[in-house]
Design a protein around this motif. Structure first.
Motif, PDB file in Angstrom:
ATOM      1  N   GLY A  11       0.827  -1.189   0.000  1.00  8.03           N
ATOM      2  CA  GLY A  11       0.000   0.000   0.000  1.00  8.03           C
ATOM      3  C   GLY A  11       0.866   1.244   0.000  1.00  8.03           C
ATOM      4  O   GLY A  11       2.095   1.173  -0.119  1.00  8.03           O
ATOM      5  N   GLU A  43      -0.389   2.722   5.034  1.00  5.89           N
ATOM      6  CA  GLU A  43      -0.880   1.342   5.058  1.00  5.89           C
ATOM      7  C   GLU A  43       0.281   0.339   5.103  1.00  5.89           C
ATOM      8  O   GLU A  43       0.225  -0.658   5.823  1.00  5.89           O
ATOM      9  N   HIS A  44       1.322   0.610   4.322  1.00  5.52           N
ATOM     10  CA  HIS A  44       2.497  -0.262   4.327  1.00  5.52           C
ATOM     11  C   HIS A  44       3.108  -0.321   5.726  1.00  5.52           C
ATOM     12  O   HIS A  44       3.432  -1.408   6.239  1.00  5.52           O
ATOM     13  N   ASN A  50      -5.301  -1.752   2.901  1.00  8.13           N
ATOM     14  CA  ASN A  50      -4.644  -0.993   1.821  1.00  8.13           C
ATOM     15  C   ASN A  50      -5.518  -0.784   0.590  1.00  8.13           C
ATOM     16  O   ASN A  50      -5.071  -0.218  -0.409  1.00  8.13           O
TER      17      ASN A  50
END
Length: 382
Positions: A187, A191-192, A228
């Motif tokens: 993402g 998000e990552h 994500n």
């Protein structure tokens, strides 16, 4: 010497990323071609006229344009491909990891070196290295360089955090066309980092750029999930702008830590279908994705096109590929550890591949699949 894998119907070569089947005479001609011998020299060796040799090469060129040369019933003398889980160690604890908690075991330097020597001296054409985190392994760049120099195509799966250090240790840059590195991106930044830990997105993106600037082939892979889903499109555009030409999207397996984080990650099949439709409508560059039925597509030139899928997909585990586990055990399928056919540190590689258990496994898999075109293991965890 050109690298090849013997089969009961001829020799399989990897040319430009495509596997082709040729007889012994064609193998000789190709070997001389890749040694940069002249038509005159080759004609002298075979005692033929130069015009006849040129005719052979024209026929070979036409042959290589044919995409239907590999017979599905080929029996490989040794495996064509090897997947190696080189370590259980990992420097992250990702919320969607289907492996879950591990013992974080890794073989000694000596054992890892021994396995690389066995593979280099075998007939394999392709090696996939995964983990854990593969780039944690000492001297990996040295071993990968040796594989590439010996004509083995190598694909490495990594989270990318150590990618710059790996690249700095690589030996000969002229053979990196045989190397592809698959980096996980989950993402956009927020998000990552939610999935992989704070600050990891910027580190990974910086290292991807470093690899691209040094001429390496980078593939990114993103596991689609609820967290994500809203950032996939901006993430893909960011990667494309950076210069990543191969972007893959794959599906969450509800296994391992993904089960513990189901509430924040799980998407229904309907939600996944709607997301893919949105991505197709908003992305105008090429990308690969696997939909919920395990059909794989290539979105190319703005038009969805089937690339691989349940109607054509065929698993090669046990028929052309083996998996080496982190302890040296050789598995026919990484998801079925009960089908171990030996240990590469203890047993002869040729004898491992030709174990009677391999044929018993293939028979059992056909029964379990009940003629499905999609892997029953994937189906179980999706």
């Amino acid at each position: 010497m050109i690298r090849f894998c013997k089969t009961d119907k001829g020799n399989v070569l990897n040319i430009g990323g495509e596997y082709v089947l040729v007889n012994d005479f064609t193998l000789q001609l190709l070997d001389m071609y890749f040694q940069d011998k002249t038509i005159e020299e080759i004609a002298t060796i075979f005692g033929e006229e130069e015009e006849e040799i040129q005719k052979y090469y024209t026929e070979i060129s036409d042959l290589l344009m044919d995409n239907n040369m590999i017979d599905k019933d080929i029996e490989f003398i040794e495996p064509l491909k090897v997947q190696w889980k080189i370590t259980e160690e990992c420097n992250l604890k990702c919320k969607h990891c289907y492996e879950g908690e591990k013992k974080h075991m890794c073989l000694s330097k000596q054992d890892i070196s021994k396995i690389f020597d066995v593979l280099i001296n075998s007939q394999i054409l392709s090696l996939t290295i995964t983990g854990g985190e593969a780039l944690l392994v000492d001297d990996l760049a040295h071993h990968v360089s040796k594989c590439l120099e010996n004509g083995i195509a190598v694909n490495i799966f990594t989270n990318g955090l150590l990618l710059d250090k790996f690249i700095d240790r690589m030996a000969k840059k002229e053979v990196i066309d045989l190397l592809s590195i698959e980096v996980s991106i989950d993402g956009d930044e927020k998000e990552h980092d939610f999935i992989r830990g704070e600050g990891n997105f910027k580190k990974t993106l910086t290292n991807i750029k470093y690899a691209l600037d040094n001429g390496y082939n980078i593939i990114t892979n993103t596991v689609i999930n609820k967290k994500n889903s809203c950032s996939i499109i901006p993430m893909m555009k960011k990667l494309n702008k950076l210069g990543v030409t191969t972007i893959q999207l794959s599906n969450l397996m509800m296994k391992g830590w993904a089960v513990d984080n189901k509430d924040s990650l799980y998407m229904s099949r309907k939600e996944i279908q709607e997301l893919y439709k949105k991505i197709e409508d908003n992305i105008n560059f090429d990308f690969y994705y696997a939909d919920i039925s395990n059909d794989a597509y290539l979105k190319k030139d703005g038009v969805p096109k089937r690339y691989l899928g349940k109607n054509t997909w065929k698993c090669c585990a046990g028929t052309a590929r083996i998996t080496i586990d982190f302890d040296g055990e050789v598995l026919l399928c990484p998801s079925l550890p009960q089908y171990s056919i030996g240990n590469i540190l203890k047993d002869d590689f040729y004898k491992i591949w030709n174990s009677p258990l391999r044929k018993a496994y293939i028979k059992k898999i056909k029964e379990l699949n009940q003629d499905k075109k999609v892997c029953f293991i994937y189906d179980e965890f999706s």
